[in-house]
Design a protein around this motif. Sequence first.
Motif, PDB file in Angstrom:
ATOM      1  N   SER A  97       0.825  -1.197   0.000  1.00  0.00           N
ATOM      2  CA  SER A  97       0.000   0.000   0.000  1.00  0.00           C
ATOM      3  C   SER A  97       0.860   1.248   0.000  1.00  0.00           C
ATOM      4  CB  SER A  97      -0.939   0.011   1.218  1.00  0.00           C
ATOM      5  OG  SER A  97      -0.200  -0.021   2.413  1.00  0.00           O
ATOM      6  N   GLY A  98       0.148   2.388  -0.124  1.00  0.00           N
ATOM      7  CA  GLY A  98       0.780   3.688   0.006  1.00  0.00           C
ATOM      8  C   GLY A  98       1.770   4.004  -1.097  1.00  0.00           C
ATOM      9  N   GLU A  99       2.899   4.566  -0.716  1.00  0.00           N
ATOM     10  CA  GLU A  99       3.858   5.090  -1.675  1.00  0.00           C
ATOM     11  C   GLU A  99       4.680   4.012  -2.363  1.00  0.00           C
ATOM     12  OE1 GLU A  99       6.114   8.039   0.349  1.00  0.00           O
ATOM     13  OE2 GLU A  99       4.455   9.468   0.416  1.00  0.00           O
ATOM     14  N   CYS A 100       4.456   2.750  -2.037  1.00  0.00           N
ATOM     15  CA  CYS A 100       5.124   1.671  -2.781  1.00  0.00           C
ATOM     16  C   CYS A 100       4.661   1.632  -4.231  1.00  0.00           C
ATOM     17  CB  CYS A 100       4.890   0.322  -2.112  1.00  0.00           C
ATOM     18  SG  CYS A 100       6.189  -0.129  -0.951  1.00  0.00           S
ATOM     19  N   THR A 101       3.662   2.438  -4.577  1.00  0.00           N
ATOM     20  CA  THR A 101       3.288   2.602  -5.971  1.00  0.00           C
ATOM     21  C   THR A 101       4.477   3.081  -6.792  1.00  0.00           C
ATOM     22  OG1 THR A 101       1.068   3.230  -5.244  1.00  0.00           O
ATOM     23  CG2 THR A 101       1.636   3.726  -7.516  1.00  0.00           C
ATOM     24  N   TYR A 102       5.333   3.904  -6.193  1.00  0.00           N
ATOM     25  CA  TYR A 102       6.451   4.488  -6.912  1.00  0.00           C
ATOM     26  C   TYR A 102       7.594   3.487  -7.045  1.00  0.00           C
ATOM     27  CZ  TYR A 102       3.936   8.827  -6.288  1.00  0.00           C
ATOM     28  OH  TYR A 102       2.971   9.792  -6.312  1.00  0.00           O
ATOM     29  N   PRO A 103       8.155   3.348  -8.258  1.00  0.00           N
ATOM     30  CA  PRO A 103       9.188   2.330  -8.489  1.00  0.00           C
ATOM     31  C   PRO A 103      10.388   2.435  -7.565  1.00  0.00           C
ATOM     32  CG  PRO A 103       8.379   3.176 -10.579  1.00  0.00           C
ATOM     33  CD  PRO A 103       7.773   4.037  -9.502  1.00  0.00           C
ATOM     34  N   ASP A 104      10.830   3.656  -7.221  1.00  0.00           N
ATOM     35  CA  ASP A 104      12.029   3.770  -6.388  1.00  0.00           C
ATOM     36  C   ASP A 104      11.797   3.177  -5.005  1.00  0.00           C
ATOM     37  OD1 ASP A 104      10.219   5.740  -5.746  1.00  0.00           O
ATOM     38  OD2 ASP A 104      11.685   7.353  -5.567  1.00  0.00           O
ATOM     39  N   LEU A 105      10.637   3.445  -4.404  1.00  0.00           N
ATOM     40  CA  LEU A 105      10.355   2.880  -3.089  1.00  0.00           C
ATOM     41  C   LEU A 105      10.095   1.374  -3.179  1.00  0.00           C
ATOM     42  CD1 LEU A 105      10.081   3.398  -0.101  1.00  0.00           C
ATOM     43  CD2 LEU A 105       7.675   3.948  -0.440  1.00  0.00           C
ATOM     44  N   PHE A 106       9.411   0.945  -4.241  1.00  0.00           N
ATOM     45  CA  PHE A 106       9.190  -0.487  -4.430  1.00  0.00           C
ATOM     46  C   PHE A 106      10.527  -1.225  -4.518  1.00  0.00           C
ATOM     47  CE2 PHE A 106       8.458  -4.383  -6.736  1.00  0.00           C
ATOM     48  CZ  PHE A 106       7.241  -4.843  -6.257  1.00  0.00           C
ATOM     49  N   ASN A 107      11.470  -0.664  -5.240  1.00  0.00           N
ATOM     50  CA  ASN A 107      12.785  -1.294  -5.369  1.00  0.00           C
ATOM     51  C   ASN A 107      13.486  -1.403  -4.021  1.00  0.00           C
ATOM     52  OD1 ASN A 107      12.776  -1.830  -8.129  1.00  0.00           O
ATOM     53  ND2 ASN A 107      13.518   0.207  -8.645  1.00  0.00           N
ATOM     54  N   ILE A 108      13.387  -0.355  -3.214  1.00  0.00           N
ATOM     55  CA  ILE A 108      14.024  -0.377  -1.898  1.00  0.00           C
ATOM     56  C   ILE A 108      13.421  -1.475  -1.033  1.00  0.00           C
ATOM     57  CG2 ILE A 108      14.286   0.912   0.260  1.00  0.00           C
ATOM     58  CD1 ILE A 108      14.505   3.452  -1.434  1.00  0.00           C
ATOM     59  N   LYS A 109      12.102  -1.569  -1.031  1.00  0.00           N
ATOM     60  CA  LYS A 109      11.429  -2.541  -0.179  1.00  0.00           C
ATOM     61  C   LYS A 109      11.597  -3.975  -0.677  1.00  0.00           C
ATOM     62  CE  LYS A 109       9.829   0.618   2.563  1.00  0.00           C
ATOM     63  NZ  LYS A 109      10.432   0.799   3.903  1.00  0.00           N
ATOM     64  N   SER A 110      11.875  -4.139  -1.963  1.00  0.00           N
ATOM     65  CA  SER A 110      11.976  -5.497  -2.507  1.00  0.00           C
ATOM     66  C   SER A 110      13.414  -5.997  -2.587  1.00  0.00           C
ATOM     67  CB  SER A 110      11.341  -5.560  -3.900  1.00  0.00           C
ATOM     68  OG  SER A 110      12.018  -4.715  -4.812  1.00  0.00           O
ATOM     69  N   ARG A 111      14.368  -5.234  -2.102  1.00  0.00           N
ATOM     70  CA  ARG A 111      15.769  -5.657  -2.178  1.00  0.00           C
ATOM     71  C   ARG A 111      16.065  -6.978  -1.476  1.00  0.00           C
ATOM     72  NH1 ARG A 111      18.636   0.270  -1.392  1.00  0.00           N
ATOM     73  NH2 ARG A 111      18.222   1.007  -3.521  1.00  0.00           N
ATOM     74  N   PRO A 112      15.358  -7.337  -0.382  1.00  0.00           N
ATOM     75  CA  PRO A 112      15.640  -8.656   0.215  1.00  0.00           C
ATOM     76  C   PRO A 112      15.296  -9.831  -0.687  1.00  0.00           C
ATOM     77  CG  PRO A 112      14.512  -7.226   1.786  1.00  0.00           C
ATOM     78  CD  PRO A 112      14.434  -6.547   0.452  1.00  0.00           C
ATOM     79  N   LEU A 113      14.551  -9.595  -1.770  1.00  0.00           N
ATOM     80  CA  LEU A 113      14.127 -10.681  -2.644  1.00  0.00           C
ATOM     81  C   LEU A 113      15.044 -10.748  -3.857  1.00  0.00           C
ATOM     82  CD1 LEU A 113      10.286  -9.975  -2.667  1.00  0.00           C
ATOM     83  CD2 LEU A 113      11.632 -11.177  -0.952  1.00  0.00           C
ATOM     84  N   ASN A 114      15.641 -11.898  -4.101  1.00  0.00           N
ATOM     85  CA  ASN A 114      16.486 -12.008  -5.279  1.00  0.00           C
ATOM     86  C   ASN A 114      15.619 -12.136  -6.530  1.00  0.00           C
ATOM     87  OD1 ASN A 114      15.772 -14.735  -5.793  1.00  0.00           O
ATOM     88  ND2 ASN A 114      17.365 -15.475  -4.415  1.00  0.00           N
ATOM     89  N   PRO A 115      16.193 -11.993  -7.726  1.00  0.00           N
ATOM     90  CA  PRO A 115      15.376 -11.966  -8.955  1.00  0.00           C
ATOM     91  C   PRO A 115      14.483 -13.180  -9.141  1.00  0.00           C
ATOM     92  CG  PRO A 115      17.589 -11.177  -9.415  1.00  0.00           C
ATOM     93  CD  PRO A 115      17.605 -11.679  -7.995  1.00  0.00           C
ATOM     94  N   SER A 116      14.939 -14.368  -8.777  1.00  0.00           N
ATOM     95  CA  SER A 116      14.099 -15.556  -8.973  1.00  0.00           C
ATOM     96  C   SER A 116      12.856 -15.498  -8.103  1.00  0.00           C
ATOM     97  CB  SER A 116      14.896 -16.826  -8.668  1.00  0.00           C
ATOM     98  OG  SER A 116      15.222 -16.910  -7.292  1.00  0.00           O
ATOM     99  N   LYS A 117      12.982 -14.919  -6.911  1.00  0.00           N
ATOM    100  CA  LYS A 117      11.832 -14.835  -6.009  1.00  0.00           C
ATOM    101  C   LYS A 117      10.893 -13.715  -6.422  1.00  0.00           C
ATOM    102  CE  LYS A 117      14.601 -17.098  -2.586  1.00  0.00           C
ATOM    103  NZ  LYS A 117      15.787 -16.922  -1.760  1.00  0.00           N
ATOM    104  N   ILE A 118      11.434 -12.598  -6.892  1.00  0.00           N
ATOM    105  CA  ILE A 118      10.589 -11.545  -7.447  1.00  0.00           C
ATOM    106  C   ILE A 118       9.816 -12.109  -8.645  1.00  0.00           C
ATOM    107  CG2 ILE A 118      10.679  -9.470  -8.876  1.00  0.00           C
ATOM    108  CD1 ILE A 118      10.739  -8.625  -6.118  1.00  0.00           C
ATOM    109  N   GLY A 119      10.497 -12.856  -9.498  1.00  0.00           N
ATOM    110  CA  GLY A 119       9.854 -13.411 -10.685  1.00  0.00           C
ATOM    111  C   GLY A 119       8.802 -14.450 -10.380  1.00  0.00           C
TER     112      GLY A 119
END
Length: 281
Positions: A97-119
């Motif tokens: 929710s909230g400002e995670c709409t913005y790609p820069d914040l989404f990227n920060i919050k998703s850094r613990p996930l490696n590409p295979s898990k994001i995918g």
Amino acid sequence: MAVMQPACFLTLPSELRNSIYTYVFDSLPECEELDAPPERLLLLSAPIFRFENRTTYLDSAYHNIQARRKLAVLATCRQIHDEAHLMALSKTSFHISGECTYPDLFNIKSRPLNPSKIGAIRHLTLTARISHLRALNETWGGLPFGHAGLDLDTLTIIPRRPDCSTSAYAEVADLSQSHTLAYIFAETLKSLRNVGAVEVRNSACFNDVVWRIVYRSLVYRTWRWGGECCGVRFEASPDADNERDAWFKVHFGDGKTGSDVGEEVIRLAGGEMPDRDAPGM
């Protein structure tokens, strides 16, 4: 003479284990955030990948009991975690929710996930104020959350009105927000890819009149842009007196679900195709 080892889950053939995992994780309920602060948003999924700390798959303070019970199997042992966590990710609808709409914040919050898990993530639900939803067509660049690693089956969006909607000017504000929301969605649908379907839920955001304006305006805008068949199909909840739980879906691709935009325009117009150049269309 060899001693027969007792049978257990881990001694089953991998095909049977995968079938059991599918049965367990299939149709997982949405993982609800319960008033989580913005800084906790996408980190809700980070504990999945630190099994050595024997953390549970989901933070029990932020997710419903039924989902936690199903996903708790991942904490049984390392082998089960390694075999099944990507499937669990693909079956779980994570709620941000909230400002995670913005790609820069989404990227920060998703850094613990490696590409295979994001995918592996296939279902995301986003709750955000309409002002934050502007990022959908202003900064995403045609990709969900501007992230090249995401390939979603469903993106669910739950809009929230600004504070002024509770003031004496609420009706005027709602009408303005309805047109803004329809414009945002129409512009986003023109270029959005890596998403199978977008679902928008009212969830008591607007009354029934304003909600119908949002949907009609979106359909007409899409029709005027792409014609009667522009690669998207529309599906909406049945008309009812109470639109509190109303929704609509926009399907991409060549699937059979929903109606072509031309068919939906005819339905909304009462059976006759309107003039695309008519004022107000």
